[in-house]
Design an enzyme around this catalytic site. Sequence first.
Site, PDB file in Angstrom:
ATOM      1  N   GLU A  64       0.827  -1.200   0.000  1.00 61.76           N
ATOM      2  CA  GLU A  64       0.000   0.000   0.000  1.00 61.76           C
ATOM      3  C   GLU A  64       0.870   1.262   0.000  1.00 61.76           C
ATOM      4  O   GLU A  64       0.510   2.269  -0.613  1.00 61.76           O
ATOM      5  CB  GLU A  64      -0.933   0.004   1.208  1.00 61.76           C
ATOM      6  CG  GLU A  64      -2.034  -1.042   1.159  1.00 61.76           C
ATOM      7  CD  GLU A  64      -1.578  -2.437   1.568  1.00 61.76           C
ATOM      8  OE1 GLU A  64      -2.378  -3.372   1.462  1.00 61.76           O
ATOM      9  OE2 GLU A  64      -0.410  -2.585   1.994  1.00 61.76           O
ATOM     10  N   PRO A 279      12.487 -12.682  -2.145  1.00 65.07           N
ATOM     11  CA  PRO A 279      11.340 -12.899  -1.254  1.00 65.07           C
ATOM     12  C   PRO A 279      10.599 -11.591  -0.984  1.00 65.07           C
ATOM     13  O   PRO A 279      11.196 -10.507  -0.928  1.00 65.07           O
ATOM     14  CB  PRO A 279      11.981 -13.442   0.028  1.00 65.07           C
ATOM     15  CG  PRO A 279      13.299 -13.988  -0.410  1.00 65.07           C
ATOM     16  CD  PRO A 279      13.742 -13.093  -1.516  1.00 65.07           C
ATOM     17  N   ARG A 280       9.305 -11.713  -0.797  1.00 64.15           N
ATOM     18  CA  ARG A 280       8.457 -10.541  -0.586  1.00 64.15           C
ATOM     19  C   ARG A 280       8.728  -9.871   0.758  1.00 64.15           C
ATOM     20  O   ARG A 280       8.747  -8.650   0.862  1.00 64.15           O
ATOM     21  CB  ARG A 280       6.980 -10.970  -0.676  1.00 64.15           C
ATOM     22  CG  ARG A 280       5.965  -9.948  -0.201  1.00 64.15           C
ATOM     23  CD  ARG A 280       5.854  -8.780  -1.121  1.00 64.15           C
ATOM     24  NE  ARG A 280       4.767  -7.885  -0.717  1.00 64.15           N
ATOM     25  CZ  ARG A 280       4.567  -6.693  -1.244  1.00 64.15           C
ATOM     26  NH1 ARG A 280       5.367  -6.260  -2.186  1.00 64.15           N
ATOM     27  NH2 ARG A 280       3.568  -5.938  -0.838  1.00 64.15           N
ATOM     28  N   LEU A 330      15.050  -4.180   0.689  1.00 56.47           N
ATOM     29  CA  LEU A 330      13.704  -3.613   0.545  1.00 56.47           C
ATOM     30  C   LEU A 330      13.770  -2.343  -0.302  1.00 56.47           C
ATOM     31  O   LEU A 330      14.758  -1.616  -0.277  1.00 56.47           O
ATOM     32  CB  LEU A 330      13.107  -3.274   1.911  1.00 56.47           C
ATOM     33  CG  LEU A 330      12.661  -4.443   2.788  1.00 56.47           C
ATOM     34  CD1 LEU A 330      12.236  -3.930   4.162  1.00 56.47           C
ATOM     35  CD2 LEU A 330      11.530  -5.221   2.143  1.00 56.47           C
ATOM     36  N   GLY A 331      12.680  -2.078  -1.038  1.00 53.15           N
ATOM     37  CA  GLY A 331      12.572  -0.830  -1.778  1.00 53.15           C
ATOM     38  C   GLY A 331      13.446  -0.740  -3.002  1.00 53.15           C
ATOM     39  O   GLY A 331      13.728   0.357  -3.486  1.00 53.15           O
ATOM     40  N   GLU A 359       5.097  -2.656 -12.131  1.00 49.02           N
ATOM     41  CA  GLU A 359       6.414  -2.028 -12.218  1.00 49.02           C
ATOM     42  C   GLU A 359       7.265  -2.688 -13.292  1.00 49.02           C
ATOM     43  O   GLU A 359       7.996  -2.007 -14.019  1.00 49.02           O
ATOM     44  CB  GLU A 359       7.126  -2.107 -10.868  1.00 49.02           C
ATOM     45  CG  GLU A 359       6.541  -1.208  -9.795  1.00 49.02           C
ATOM     46  CD  GLU A 359       7.273  -1.339  -8.479  1.00 49.02           C
ATOM     47  OE1 GLU A 359       7.971  -2.359  -8.294  1.00 49.02           O
ATOM     48  OE2 GLU A 359       7.156  -0.436  -7.641  1.00 49.02           O
TER      49      GLU A 359
END
Length: 453
Positions: A64, A279-280, A330-331, A359
């Site tokens: 989100e 991995p998420r 991350l990111g 994306e």
Amino acid sequence: MNRFIYTLLLRLVSPFLLGWMYVRARKSGGRWQVFSPLRFGYYGKTARPKQAGLIMVHAVSLGEMRAAQPLVQALLSEGHTILLTHLTYTGYAEGQRAFNAAIANGQLIQQWLPYDFPGAAKRFYAFYQPQLVVVIEREVWPNLLYQAIRADIPVFLVSARFSARSLRKSLRMGALMRNAYARFAAIYAQTFQDAQRLERAGAKGVRVSGNFKFDVQLATDQVERGKQFADRLGRKIVVIASTREGEDQMFIDAMRRYIRREHQMDLDARERTLFYLIPRHPQRFESAAILLEAEGWNVVRRSQLVQSGDCTSRSLACCKEADVLLGDSLGEMPWYYAQAQVAIIGGSFAPLGGQNFIEACALGVPVIVGPHTRNFEQAVDDALKEGAALRVQNAEIALKTAMQLLEDSTQRQRMADAGLHWVQKHAGSVERVMAGIHEILKQQHVRQNRLDK
């Protein structure tokens, strides 16, 4: 169920819920502050924001938060001061990363969303006094919504997605959720189907604005660094992105065949395929590393490259002979996707609803998804029709299809062009929501002027 019974049940089960959150926080790392007074609406000596007229944007978690970025940026560009709230640490960390400059200059304030107790919600709104609340995608908490309405704060639900499964759950909750959805000042759904289901759940006058993820501005520095790294490395790269629980092993089993075959053929490193497994969630980075290392493969971690620096001789040397790069950061999805010739999207090979693939399409990367895509149902259907994506039934077929695409530059280019066109065609959701925000802010301004007179 009504709100009184809901609140009573929430209080009864809250020790178990908070315990579960605490355990989850310990496993994943990061500062979750599960038992912090901030989570209960107590701010102590926290300085009250000097700015009046805050616009609150709630982005519960990582997905989100990424979806919210173009809206938050649009609001910042107009000079608004933003109160950005989250429920999970991954969302909080992504917000810090994306808007560190706005945080530093005081134009954006980050805070934990309080738990959904009436008192906590009331204290929260009394302290921050936002003029508008914007909720991203689907985070609907009855008491937080009710207390906002009591404080005369309009609440928007934007880029809303609402699956058939969500509708069934909402209908089982009866009047509680029906009343909650009816209280929104405005709801902007991703698709016509989402809008229909939301209205069946109790929402009124739902508008279709599209998906914010089509408006996400990818970090250009990450894209450029990723392209430069891939060019210098000169290897074929397949990105397996956002894998969820159980999927890492599926793809490791599928990769085994191709890694073994390329080694047996004694191919030069530049001719071998480099697989990226990403991995998420950060709590699964270590477990994925253990599974990969158990195969005896040459595994490089993204965190190693970060320490060495992108495009340094040391980083390039690490990846020259590698079989798999583990994306333990991350990111950085733009960095990964900028290098991919093909992207396989996780979350869709186990019954978990799928993850964001827009994306990848926005960077012209051919996409492969699995059978479980309810979270992006309409987007996947549209991408398949446009020729930007392919759907397969399992991880083994996904890898086989990816390897075939690596050998077919014509089809890769066709899919890349289709993906770029598809993303451009669906952009504009943020602009439509901003028009609604302008409308409500104008109404508030007019009303305030009348009161002042």
